[in-house]
Design a protein around this motif. Structure first.
Motif, PDB file in Angstrom:
ATOM      1  N   UNK A   1       7.273   5.587  16.446  1.00  0.00           N
ATOM      2  CA  UNK A   1       7.616   4.408  15.677  1.00  0.00           C
ATOM      3  C   UNK A   1       6.348   3.715  15.152  1.00  0.00           C
ATOM      4  N   UNK A   2       5.306   3.665  15.990  1.00  0.00           N
ATOM      5  CA  UNK A   2       4.093   2.987  15.539  1.00  0.00           C
ATOM      6  C   UNK A   2       3.394   3.764  14.432  1.00  0.00           C
ATOM      7  N   UNK A   3       3.486   5.089  14.469  1.00  0.00           N
ATOM      8  CA  UNK A   3       2.876   5.892  13.407  1.00  0.00           C
ATOM      9  C   UNK A   3       3.521   5.581  12.069  1.00  0.00           C
ATOM     10  N   UNK A   4       4.836   5.447  12.077  1.00  0.00           N
ATOM     11  CA  UNK A   4       5.541   5.104  10.840  1.00  0.00           C
ATOM     12  C   UNK A   4       5.149   3.717  10.351  1.00  0.00           C
ATOM     13  N   UNK A   5       5.060   2.777  11.278  1.00  0.00           N
ATOM     14  CA  UNK A   5       4.702   1.401  10.907  1.00  0.00           C
ATOM     15  C   UNK A   5       3.327   1.354  10.248  1.00  0.00           C
ATOM     16  N   UNK A   6       2.326   1.970  10.889  1.00  0.00           N
ATOM     17  CA  UNK A   6       0.978   1.889  10.361  1.00  0.00           C
ATOM     18  C   UNK A   6       0.814   2.698   9.078  1.00  0.00           C
ATOM     19  N   UNK A   7       1.583   3.771   8.930  1.00  0.00           N
ATOM     20  CA  UNK A   7       1.557   4.523   7.672  1.00  0.00           C
ATOM     21  C   UNK A   7       2.098   3.664   6.535  1.00  0.00           C
ATOM     22  N   UNK A   8       3.189   2.962   6.801  1.00  0.00           N
ATOM     23  CA  UNK A   8       3.749   2.059   5.794  1.00  0.00           C
ATOM     24  C   UNK A   8       2.792   0.908   5.508  1.00  0.00           C
ATOM     25  N   UNK A   9       2.104   0.453   6.529  1.00  0.00           N
ATOM     26  CA  UNK A   9       1.154  -0.649   6.367  1.00  0.00           C
ATOM     27  C   UNK A   9       0.011  -0.269   5.428  1.00  0.00           C
ATOM     28  N   UNK A  10      -0.432   0.978   5.495  1.00  0.00           N
ATOM     29  CA  UNK A  10      -1.481   1.435   4.573  1.00  0.00           C
ATOM     30  C   UNK A  10      -1.003   1.314   3.135  1.00  0.00           C
ATOM     31  N   UNK A  11       0.200   1.770   2.881  1.00  0.00           N
ATOM     32  CA  UNK A  11       0.753   1.699   1.518  1.00  0.00           C
ATOM     33  C   UNK A  11       0.876   0.247   1.077  1.00  0.00           C
ATOM     34  N   UNK A  12       1.363  -0.600   1.961  1.00  0.00           N
ATOM     35  CA  UNK A  12       1.543  -2.013   1.608  1.00  0.00           C
ATOM     36  C   UNK A  12       0.210  -2.720   1.372  1.00  0.00           C
ATOM     37  N   UNK A  13      -0.826  -2.319   2.080  1.00  0.00           N
ATOM     38  CA  UNK A  13      -2.130  -2.969   1.927  1.00  0.00           C
ATOM     39  C   UNK A  13      -2.735  -2.774   0.542  1.00  0.00           C
ATOM     40  N   UNK A  14      -2.327  -1.749  -0.175  1.00  0.00           N
ATOM     41  CA  UNK A  14      -2.842  -1.556  -1.529  1.00  0.00           C
ATOM     42  C   UNK A  14      -2.423  -2.695  -2.459  1.00  0.00           C
ATOM     43  N   UNK A  15      -1.288  -3.306  -2.185  1.00  0.00           N
ATOM     44  CA  UNK A  15      -0.805  -4.380  -3.041  1.00  0.00           C
ATOM     45  C   UNK A  15      -0.928  -5.764  -2.446  1.00  0.00           C
ATOM     46  N   UNK A  16      -1.528  -5.866  -1.282  1.00  0.00           N
ATOM     47  CA  UNK A  16      -1.659  -7.156  -0.610  1.00  0.00           C
ATOM     48  C   UNK A  16      -2.795  -7.953  -1.238  1.00  0.00           C
ATOM     49  N   UNK A  17      -2.497  -9.178  -1.608  1.00  0.00           N
ATOM     50  CA  UNK A  17      -3.480 -10.022  -2.258  1.00  0.00           C
ATOM     51  C   UNK A  17      -4.594 -10.465  -1.328  1.00  0.00           C
ATOM     52  N   UNK A  18      -5.665 -10.955  -1.920  1.00  0.00           N
ATOM     53  CA  UNK A  18      -6.805 -11.442  -1.153  1.00  0.00           C
ATOM     54  C   UNK A  18      -7.470 -12.568  -1.931  1.00  0.00           C
ATOM     55  N   UNK A  19      -8.281 -13.356  -1.214  1.00  0.00           N
ATOM     56  CA  UNK A  19      -8.987 -14.472  -1.846  1.00  0.00           C
ATOM     57  C   UNK A  19     -10.267 -13.977  -2.493  1.00  0.00           C
ATOM     58  N   UNK A  20     -10.484 -14.378  -3.748  1.00  0.00           N
ATOM     59  CA  UNK A  20     -11.714 -14.018  -4.458  1.00  0.00           C
ATOM     60  C   UNK A  20     -12.143 -15.236  -5.257  1.00  0.00           C
ATOM     61  N   UNK A  21     -13.257 -15.794  -4.893  1.00  0.00           N
ATOM     62  CA  UNK A  21     -13.802 -16.999  -5.545  1.00  0.00           C
ATOM     63  C   UNK A  21     -12.803 -18.145  -5.527  1.00  0.00           C
ATOM     64  N   UNK A  22     -12.106 -18.311  -4.414  1.00  0.00           N
ATOM     65  CA  UNK A  22     -11.163 -19.411  -4.269  1.00  0.00           C
ATOM     66  C   UNK A  22      -9.824 -19.193  -4.944  1.00  0.00           C
ATOM     67  N   UNK A  23      -9.609 -18.003  -5.534  1.00  0.00           N
ATOM     68  CA  UNK A  23      -8.349 -17.700  -6.220  1.00  0.00           C
ATOM     69  C   UNK A  23      -7.731 -16.470  -5.549  1.00  0.00           C
ATOM     70  N   UNK A  24      -6.419 -16.493  -5.407  1.00  0.00           N
ATOM     71  CA  UNK A  24      -5.739 -15.345  -4.813  1.00  0.00           C
ATOM     72  C   UNK A  24      -5.631 -14.243  -5.863  1.00  0.00           C
ATOM     73  N   UNK A  25      -6.210 -13.102  -5.558  1.00  0.00           N
ATOM     74  CA  UNK A  25      -6.175 -11.940  -6.470  1.00  0.00           C
ATOM     75  C   UNK A  25      -4.951 -11.111  -6.135  1.00  0.00           C
ATOM     76  N   UNK A  26      -4.061 -10.914  -7.124  1.00  0.00           N
ATOM     77  CA  UNK A  26      -2.826 -10.176  -6.901  1.00  0.00           C
ATOM     78  C   UNK A  26      -2.660  -8.970  -7.831  1.00  0.00           C
ATOM     79  N   UNK A  27      -3.613  -8.728  -8.710  1.00  0.00           N
ATOM     80  CA  UNK A  27      -3.488  -7.570  -9.598  1.00  0.00           C
ATOM     81  C   UNK A  27      -3.627  -6.294  -8.773  1.00  0.00           C
ATOM     82  N   UNK A  28      -2.691  -5.377  -8.965  1.00  0.00           N
ATOM     83  CA  UNK A  28      -2.618  -4.178  -8.145  1.00  0.00           C
ATOM     84  C   UNK A  28      -3.909  -3.364  -8.187  1.00  0.00           C
ATOM     85  N   UNK A  29      -4.463  -3.204  -9.371  1.00  0.00           N
ATOM     86  CA  UNK A  29      -5.687  -2.420  -9.502  1.00  0.00           C
ATOM     87  C   UNK A  29      -6.829  -3.052  -8.696  1.00  0.00           C
TER      88      UNK A  29
END
Length: 87
Positions: A1-29
């Motif tokens: 079960x944990x292998x499936x969770x972490x595999x899915x988490x890798x895929x989801x992390x590609x689209x997870x936003x992050x802070x860049x210069x005080x702005x949340x970056x959400x562009x997929x690329x």
């Protein structure tokens, strides 16, 4: 079960936003590039090891190789004792 969770988490992390210069970056690329530069390598290696452990365990159980590995260890020890006796 944990292998499936972490595999899915890798895929989801590609689209997870992050802070860049005080702005949340959400562009997929941009989020994908940032993830590849930061945690992707570690995540990938750990998930690969997790899946590898799972498959090796399953194969050993299927073929009954756990006993075979013990026999190989015993044979190796016998060879070592024979080598020590020759020296």
């Amino acid at each position: 079960a944990s292998s499936l969770w972490w595999s899915a988490e890798i895929v989801l992390n590609f689209g997870r936003g992050y802070m860049r210069s005080g702005v949340v970056e959400m562009r997929l690329k941009e989020t994908a590039k940032a993830y590849l530069r930061s945690w992707f390598a570690l995540d990938f290696v750990l998930v690969l090891l997790d899946w590898g452990t799972f498959f090796v365990t399953e194969l050993m159980a299927y073929f009954g190789m756990a006993r075979g590995v013990k026999v190989l260890r015993a044979v190796r020890m016998l060879r070592l004792f024979r080598l020590v006796r020759l020296v």
